[in-house]
Scaffold this motif. Structure first.
Motif, PDB file in Angstrom:
ATOM      1  N   MET A  38       0.818  -1.211   0.000  1.00 23.30           N
ATOM      2  CA  MET A  38       0.000   0.000   0.000  1.00 23.30           C
ATOM      3  C   MET A  38       0.853   1.263   0.000  1.00 23.30           C
ATOM      4  SD  MET A  38      -3.093   1.108  -0.113  1.00 23.30           S
ATOM      5  CE  MET A  38      -4.003   2.612   0.187  1.00 23.30           C
ATOM      6  N   PHE A  39       2.043   1.195   0.651  1.00 20.22           N
ATOM      7  CA  PHE A  39       2.885   2.390   0.679  1.00 20.22           C
ATOM      8  C   PHE A  39       3.309   2.784  -0.728  1.00 20.22           C
ATOM      9  CE2 PHE A  39       6.315  -0.661   0.329  1.00 20.22           C
ATOM     10  CZ  PHE A  39       7.358   0.032  -0.270  1.00 20.22           C
ATOM     11  N   GLY A  40       3.542   1.803  -1.577  1.00 16.32           N
ATOM     12  CA  GLY A  40       3.908   2.089  -2.958  1.00 16.32           C
ATOM     13  C   GLY A  40       2.733   2.609  -3.758  1.00 16.32           C
ATOM     14  N   TYR A  41       1.562   1.997  -3.576  1.00 16.17           N
ATOM     15  CA  TYR A  41       0.375   2.432  -4.305  1.00 16.17           C
ATOM     16  C   TYR A  41      -0.023   3.860  -3.921  1.00 16.17           C
ATOM     17  CZ  TYR A  41      -0.064  -2.613  -5.145  1.00 16.17           C
ATOM     18  OH  TYR A  41       0.163  -3.911  -5.492  1.00 16.17           O
ATOM     19  N   ALA A  42       0.036   4.178  -2.622  1.00 13.55           N
ATOM     20  CA  ALA A  42      -0.374   5.505  -2.160  1.00 13.55           C
ATOM     21  C   ALA A  42       0.529   6.589  -2.740  1.00 13.55           C
ATOM     22  CB  ALA A  42      -0.342   5.556  -0.634  1.00 13.55           C
ATOM     23  N   PHE A  43       1.828   6.356  -2.716  1.00 12.34           N
ATOM     24  CA  PHE A  43       2.743   7.364  -3.249  1.00 12.34           C
ATOM     25  C   PHE A  43       2.626   7.450  -4.768  1.00 12.34           C
ATOM     26  CE2 PHE A  43       6.764   9.372  -4.362  1.00 12.34           C
ATOM     27  CZ  PHE A  43       6.846  10.372  -3.400  1.00 12.34           C
ATOM     28  N   SER A  44       2.353   6.313  -5.399  1.00 10.27           N
ATOM     29  CA  SER A  44       2.185   6.301  -6.845  1.00 10.27           C
ATOM     30  C   SER A  44       0.970   7.130  -7.260  1.00 10.27           C
ATOM     31  CB  SER A  44       2.036   4.858  -7.333  1.00 10.27           C
ATOM     32  OG  SER A  44       1.934   4.803  -8.737  1.00 10.27           O
ATOM     33  N   VAL A  45      -0.137   7.012  -6.514  1.00 15.32           N
ATOM     34  CA  VAL A  45      -1.341   7.782  -6.822  1.00 15.32           C
ATOM     35  C   VAL A  45      -1.095   9.270  -6.581  1.00 15.32           C
ATOM     36  CG1 VAL A  45      -3.703   8.239  -6.066  1.00 15.32           C
ATOM     37  CG2 VAL A  45      -2.968   5.901  -6.461  1.00 15.32           C
ATOM     38  N   MET A  46      -0.375   9.605  -5.515  1.00 12.64           N
ATOM     39  CA  MET A  46      -0.031  11.000  -5.272  1.00 12.64           C
ATOM     40  C   MET A  46       0.799  11.557  -6.432  1.00 12.64           C
ATOM     41  SD  MET A  46       2.021  12.667  -2.051  1.00 12.64           S
ATOM     42  CE  MET A  46       2.477  14.411  -2.057  1.00 12.64           C
ATOM     43  N   SER A  47       1.730  10.769  -6.903  1.00 11.29           N
ATOM     44  CA  SER A  47       2.554  11.186  -8.027  1.00 11.29           C
ATOM     45  C   SER A  47       1.731  11.337  -9.301  1.00 11.29           C
ATOM     46  CB  SER A  47       3.693  10.174  -8.253  1.00 11.29           C
ATOM     47  OG  SER A  47       4.504  10.086  -7.104  1.00 11.29           O
ATOM     48  N   LEU A  48       0.697  10.497  -9.451  1.00  6.90           N
ATOM     49  CA  LEU A  48      -0.205  10.631 -10.592  1.00  6.90           C
ATOM     50  C   LEU A  48      -0.897  11.994 -10.550  1.00  6.90           C
ATOM     51  CD1 LEU A  48      -1.702   9.472 -13.056  1.00  6.90           C
ATOM     52  CD2 LEU A  48      -3.366   8.475 -11.454  1.00  6.90           C
ATOM     53  N   GLY A  49      -1.298  12.430  -9.364  1.00  4.47           N
ATOM     54  CA  GLY A  49      -1.899  13.754  -9.226  1.00  4.47           C
ATOM     55  C   GLY A  49      -0.945  14.854  -9.657  1.00  4.47           C
ATOM     56  N   MET A  50       0.322  14.746  -9.274  1.00  2.00           N
ATOM     57  CA  MET A  50       1.321  15.723  -9.694  1.00  2.00           C
ATOM     58  C   MET A  50       1.540  15.656 -11.203  1.00  2.00           C
ATOM     59  SD  MET A  50       4.243  15.736  -6.727  1.00  2.00           S
ATOM     60  CE  MET A  50       5.102  17.080  -7.538  1.00  2.00           C
ATOM     61  N   PHE A  51       1.530  14.458 -11.736  1.00  2.43           N
ATOM     62  CA  PHE A  51       1.735  14.243 -13.165  1.00  2.43           C
ATOM     63  C   PHE A  51       0.652  14.927 -13.985  1.00  2.43           C
ATOM     64  CE2 PHE A  51       1.017  11.451 -16.933  1.00  2.43           C
ATOM     65  CZ  PHE A  51       2.232  11.637 -17.561  1.00  2.43           C
ATOM     66  N   LEU A  52      -0.594  14.802 -13.526  1.00  2.00           N
ATOM     67  CA  LEU A  52      -1.712  15.433 -14.226  1.00  2.00           C
ATOM     68  C   LEU A  52      -1.749  16.936 -13.976  1.00  2.00           C
ATOM     69  CD1 LEU A  52      -4.526  12.822 -13.456  1.00  2.00           C
ATOM     70  CD2 LEU A  52      -3.293  13.114 -15.613  1.00  2.00           C
ATOM     71  N   ILE A 351       6.049   5.577 -11.540  1.00  2.00           N
ATOM     72  CA  ILE A 351       6.649   4.292 -11.908  1.00  2.00           C
ATOM     73  C   ILE A 351       7.510   3.755 -10.771  1.00  2.00           C
ATOM     74  CG2 ILE A 351       8.105   3.100 -13.592  1.00  2.00           C
ATOM     75  CD1 ILE A 351       5.449   4.167 -14.682  1.00  2.00           C
ATOM     76  N   GLY A 352       8.309   4.646 -10.156  1.00  2.00           N
ATOM     77  CA  GLY A 352       9.201   4.220  -9.082  1.00  2.00           C
ATOM     78  C   GLY A 352       8.451   3.658  -7.884  1.00  2.00           C
ATOM     79  N   ALA A 353       7.404   4.359  -7.449  1.00  2.00           N
ATOM     80  CA  ALA A 353       6.649   3.902  -6.285  1.00  2.00           C
ATOM     81  C   ALA A 353       5.886   2.615  -6.574  1.00  2.00           C
ATOM     82  CB  ALA A 353       5.678   4.997  -5.838  1.00  2.00           C
ATOM     83  N   PHE A 354       5.294   2.557  -7.767  1.00  2.00           N
ATOM     84  CA  PHE A 354       4.495   1.376  -8.114  1.00  2.00           C
ATOM     85  C   PHE A 354       5.378   0.127  -8.220  1.00  2.00           C
ATOM     86  CE2 PHE A 354       2.402  -1.461 -11.170  1.00  2.00           C
ATOM     87  CZ  PHE A 354       1.178  -1.631 -10.541  1.00  2.00           C
ATOM     88  N   ILE A 355       6.488   0.247  -8.948  1.00  2.00           N
ATOM     89  CA  ILE A 355       7.362  -0.920  -9.112  1.00  2.00           C
ATOM     90  C   ILE A 355       8.027  -1.280  -7.786  1.00  2.00           C
ATOM     91  CG2 ILE A 355       9.407  -1.821 -10.303  1.00  2.00           C
ATOM     92  CD1 ILE A 355       8.692  -0.170 -12.697  1.00  2.00           C
ATOM     93  N   ALA A 356       8.382  -0.271  -6.995  1.00  2.00           N
ATOM     94  CA  ALA A 356       9.002  -0.548  -5.697  1.00  2.00           C
ATOM     95  C   ALA A 356       8.072  -1.376  -4.826  1.00  2.00           C
ATOM     96  CB  ALA A 356       9.357   0.757  -4.995  1.00  2.00           C
ATOM     97  N   GLY A 357       6.781  -1.027  -4.842  1.00  2.00           N
ATOM     98  CA  GLY A 357       5.821  -1.791  -4.058  1.00  2.00           C
ATOM     99  C   GLY A 357       5.749  -3.246  -4.496  1.00  2.00           C
ATOM    100  N   LEU A 358       5.812  -3.470  -5.818  1.00  3.85           N
ATOM    101  CA  LEU A 358       5.779  -4.837  -6.328  1.00  3.85           C
ATOM    102  C   LEU A 358       7.077  -5.587  -6.032  1.00  3.85           C
ATOM    103  CD1 LEU A 358       4.114  -4.226  -9.830  1.00  3.85           C
ATOM    104  CD2 LEU A 358       3.020  -5.032  -7.729  1.00  3.85           C
ATOM    105  N   LEU A 359       8.228  -4.917  -6.268  1.00  4.53           N
ATOM    106  CA  LEU A 359       9.523  -5.555  -6.054  1.00  4.53           C
ATOM    107  C   LEU A 359       9.760  -5.890  -4.588  1.00  4.53           C
ATOM    108  CD1 LEU A 359      11.956  -3.544  -8.392  1.00  4.53           C
ATOM    109  CD2 LEU A 359      11.136  -5.881  -8.691  1.00  4.53           C
ATOM    110  N   TYR A 360       9.280  -5.009  -3.700  1.00  4.67           N
ATOM    111  CA  TYR A 360       9.536  -5.216  -2.276  1.00  4.67           C
ATOM    112  C   TYR A 360       8.938  -6.535  -1.793  1.00  4.67           C
ATOM    113  CZ  TYR A 360      10.345  -3.960   2.593  1.00  4.67           C
ATOM    114  OH  TYR A 360      10.794  -3.944   3.894  1.00  4.67           O
ATOM    115  N   ASP A 361       7.770  -6.885  -2.340  1.00  3.55           N
ATOM    116  CA  ASP A 361       7.143  -8.147  -1.949  1.00  3.55           C
ATOM    117  C   ASP A 361       7.929  -9.353  -2.444  1.00  3.55           C
ATOM    118  OD1 ASP A 361       5.069  -7.096  -0.502  1.00  3.55           O
ATOM    119  OD2 ASP A 361       3.653  -7.052  -2.167  1.00  3.55           O
ATOM    120  N   VAL A 362       8.694  -9.174  -3.521  1.00  2.00           N
ATOM    121  CA  VAL A 362       9.506 -10.268  -4.081  1.00  2.00           C
ATOM    122  C   VAL A 362      10.852 -10.359  -3.368  1.00  2.00           C
ATOM    123  CG1 VAL A 362      10.610 -11.155  -6.170  1.00  2.00           C
ATOM    124  CG2 VAL A 362       8.373 -10.027  -6.312  1.00  2.00           C
TER     125      VAL A 362
END
Length: 387
Positions: A38-52, A351-362
């Protein structure tokens, strides 16, 4: 630059408040029983807001004074943190993060435009470096304060953050003078169109040179690498070492001091006295090296030491890349280009937050490896830009 002390004091206040909640977020998510990703998803969504939001506010910067954009950013962030604090479900938390990112787009585009509009060409690089130093130092101090408050009550950090952001926004509007001598009527239609980041590149005033495309790619890579590293670092301390939030805050406080010394000495020297094309390449290579070395740390002491070195060199790299990109803008495209610059940062963060969240679980070291590779490619990108 007019009102430099007032501007920097308010920048310091914003960055203090904006970081109060970061060191307590892992504990907050664990308290709510949310998944570790969730920490990765939350930061990724925040970054999406900045991106838009960044291209949108970059377009509005042609019509609105920078202090208005910065005030909007502070007030919007305060509202977003209310949602974050009271939202005990993933959906509400993510909506709050999206609004926070949109507000940050307004704030940071406004801040960069204020510096560009009120600085001479000769002093712009030094002012960008000073701004980056203030953001880094007070952002780290905000981590420290938030981490300490979090040891007593997580919601104290939220309460202080919301109140300070609100009053800082009001102060930006009331205390700063105008940075635009002539303003044109806002083109709201074009600004809304720029919410579609990719289609906004087709506007006549946003035709980007190949050089600027490369630099925007470098910016995206550095923020991809930093976000993958930083977000995982925060969670790593709690998850692997089971350290209290005060440790996270104390470490980021130390990062602030080291970053201040590094930026105001080596960083200022590089901006003023060297060829930025070459020196930026070297600094990014160094960032990649020390981030990769973190993966080989044998204990907590060496882990902290290598992280401190990386954060110091990263703080130096930020205003260097900013200056390279700012030099590519003309007076008529400045707002648009700086909006795209902020959007490139946000794209990297997503991209960084989203992939980090996925990689961290691996593998818990996966995000650090990704970050090191991103900085290495960014360094190569600046090398290509030189040619």
């Amino acid at each position: 630059m007019k009102q430099k002390k007032t501007f920097l004091a308010l920048i310091a206040s914003f960055n203090l408040a904006a970081n109060y909640a970061h060191p307590i977020t892992p504990a907050y998510f664990k308290l709510l029983g949310l998944d570790s990703a969730m920490f990765g998803y939350a930061f990724s969504v925040m970054s999406l807001g900045m991106f838009l939001g960044s291209p949108f506010f970059g377009k509005l910067a042609e019509s609105f004074r920078s202090k208005v954009l910065m005030a909007w950013g502070c007030l919007g962030y305060a509202l977003a943190q209310v949602l974050f604090a009271i939202g005990h479900t993933p959906a509400l938390i993510l909506w709050g993060r999206l609004l926070a990112g949109f507000a940050c787009g307004s704030f940071f585009v406004g801040a960069l435009n204020y510096i560009a509009n009120t600085s001479t060409a000769k002093e712009r690089g030094a002012n960008l470096t000073l701004n980056a130093a203030v953001q880094t130092v007070f952002g780290a101090l905000g981590y420290f304060v938030g981490g300490m408050l979090g040891t007593y009550d997580l919601y104290w950090a939220f309460a202080l953050q919301i109140g300070q952001l609100f009053f800082t926004g009001v102060a930006f509007y009331l205390l700063l003078g105008p940075d635009l001598t002539a303003q044109k009527a806002p083109d709201i239609k074009e600004a809304v169109r720029s919410l579609n980041f990719f289609s906004s590149f087709s506007t006549k005033d946003a035709q980007l040179s190949q050089s600027l495309w490369i630099l925007l790619g470098v910016s995206a890579l550095t923020f991809l690498g930093y976000t993958s590293f930083d977000q995982s670092f925060n969670y790593y301390l709690k998850d692997v070492f089971d350290l209290a939030t005060s440790y996270n805050g104390s470490f980021k406080g130390a990062v602030g001091l080291i970053s201040l010394v590094a930026t105001m000495t080596l960083g200022m020297y590089l901006v003023k006295q060297t060829d930025l094309n070459k020196s930026t390449t070297y600094i990014l290579f160094i960032c990649a090296f020390f981030m990769g070395a973190v993966c080989l740390a044998s204990g907590l002491t060496s882990f902290f030491a290598l992280n401190l070195i990386f954060y110091g060199f990263y703080a130096i790299s930020v205003p260097m890349v900013q200056d390279l990109i700012t030099k590519q803008a003309t007076p008529t495209t400045q707002g648009t280009v700086l909006g795209f610059y902020q959007a490139s940062q946000s794209f990297g963060r997503i991209i960084g937050a989203f992939i980090a969240g996925l990689l961290y679980d691996v593998n818990v070291l996966g995000p650090f490896i990704l970050g090191s590779l991103a900085f290495l490619i960014a360094a190569i990108g600046v090398k290509i830009y030189q040619k």
